[in-house]
Design a protein around this motif. Sequence first.
Motif, mmCIF file in Angstrom:
data_model
loop_
_atom_site.group_PDB
_atom_site.id
_atom_site.type_symbol
_atom_site.label_atom_id
_atom_site.label_comp_id
_atom_site.label_asym_id
_atom_site.label_seq_id
_atom_site.Cartn_x
_atom_site.Cartn_y
_atom_site.Cartn_z
ATOM 1 N N ASP A 242 -2.413 7.016 1.042
ATOM 2 C CA ASP A 242 -2.799 5.993 2.005
ATOM 3 C C ASP A 242 -4.158 6.377 2.572
ATOM 4 O O ASP A 242 -4.392 7.531 2.947
ATOM 5 N N SER B 177 -5.538 5.038 5.318
ATOM 6 C CA SER B 177 -5.706 4.616 6.708
ATOM 7 C C SER B 177 -5.503 5.769 7.678
ATOM 8 O O SER B 177 -4.896 6.793 7.351
ATOM 9 N N PRO C 193 0.323 -0.326 3.682
ATOM 10 C CA PRO C 193 -0.130 0.390 4.876
ATOM 11 C C PRO C 193 0.926 0.442 5.976
ATOM 12 O O PRO C 193 1.168 1.508 6.554
ATOM 13 N N THR D 187 4.069 2.534 4.725
ATOM 14 C CA THR D 187 3.792 3.969 4.702
ATOM 15 C C THR D 187 3.763 4.542 6.109
ATOM 16 O O THR D 187 4.296 5.627 6.370
ATOM 17 N N GLY E 220 -2.303 9.056 5.274
ATOM 18 C CA GLY E 220 -2.185 9.498 3.891
ATOM 19 C C GLY E 220 -1.850 10.968 3.765
ATOM 20 O O GLY E 220 -1.045 11.367 2.922
ATOM 21 N N SER F 203 1.893 11.338 4.842
ATOM 22 C CA SER F 203 2.919 10.663 4.032
ATOM 23 C C SER F 203 3.096 11.317 2.679
ATOM 24 O O SER F 203 4.118 11.124 2.013
ATOM 25 N N TYR G 264 -1.153 4.530 -4.328
ATOM 26 C CA TYR G 264 -1.528 3.546 -3.316
ATOM 27 C C TYR G 264 -2.276 2.357 -3.897
ATOM 28 O O TYR G 264 -2.061 1.217 -3.498
#
Length: 347
Positions: free
Chosen positions: A122, A124, A154, A157, A224, A227, A232
């Motif tokens: 991810d 973000s 997004p 996750t 990211g 997680s 992605y």
Amino acid sequence: MFKKIIALASSLALSALCITGCGPTSSDTNQTEDKKTEKVTIAEVTHSVFYAPQYAAITQGFFEEEGIDIDIINTNGADKTMAALISGEAQVGLMGPEASIYVYNQGNENYAVNFAQLTKRDGSFLISREEMPNFKYEDLKGKEILGGRKGGVPLMTFEYVLKQNGLTIGENTAAGEVNIRSDVQFGVMTGAFVGGEADFTTAFEPTGTALEKDGNGHIVASIGKDSGEIPYTSYSTTKKFMAENKDLLQRFTNAVYKGQLWIQTASDEEVAKAMQPFFTDISQDDLVSVVNRYKKVDVWSQDPVLKEESLNKLMEVMKEAKELDKEPPYKDIVNTNFANNAIKNVK
């Protein structure tokens, strides 16, 4: 939302055929002794520095070396990207593999097949209003957060990370629940946050850097990083187009892999310079900062192979978010032949 894709794609199909036909295929160009440059339109889910290897592959001439002329359209949404792919408006889609899962589960015979992975985390970040150098996820108890579109990776996750950290998601912030809002569209989340809505927001780069520079927010966590690895973003095309254009897709994947290899050894400044033509509204210094931040989080795939265990992790996240009832077979929605061949052939 993805239930609307097939209907939308069908309505677009006739017009797309009138405008673009089937597009150039490998068999078309091989009819002449001199190999022609083939045009490939990529429908990307959003225009983002998160996709740096793609832009580097273009500006460094890797697609040109493979006889491909790239055109990019920004669809602003995975549903629209998939519609462009199914209708023939684009030959390749750049989006999360979850989109192909949704379409496959709808029973569409000409479903999308993922053939090259681009990002593995991810991209973000979690943004707070105040500096929080010792941030812990438990600090989100009783807070309201702008999280993005329901059903999108997004948001799924982010919610996965919260649950892994023992937090409860709900609307009763007084009871310590974390309220994740999905009613604000992705494109206006930043403005809503700056305008005073919610305590936190999630954002990709360069938005996070811009918020920090303007004093409107502070990056406190990488979603990211927390997680773990997940497929992605990947390139996909329809089952029919793949069957008829194997040589073209192989050369496309070769170019992507060249970009992935190049970005692993290039400096932050070199990567930023390679992306600059696609992001003229972002300063070179900011691009360098963004590249550095993404490299630290390790968001870009080292090669284009989308592994089965990675897809399983994505589906685990989707099931946790109650967005997946049935798991499609890996072999149906992923083809690793092009990626494996690229690794063998590209030196």
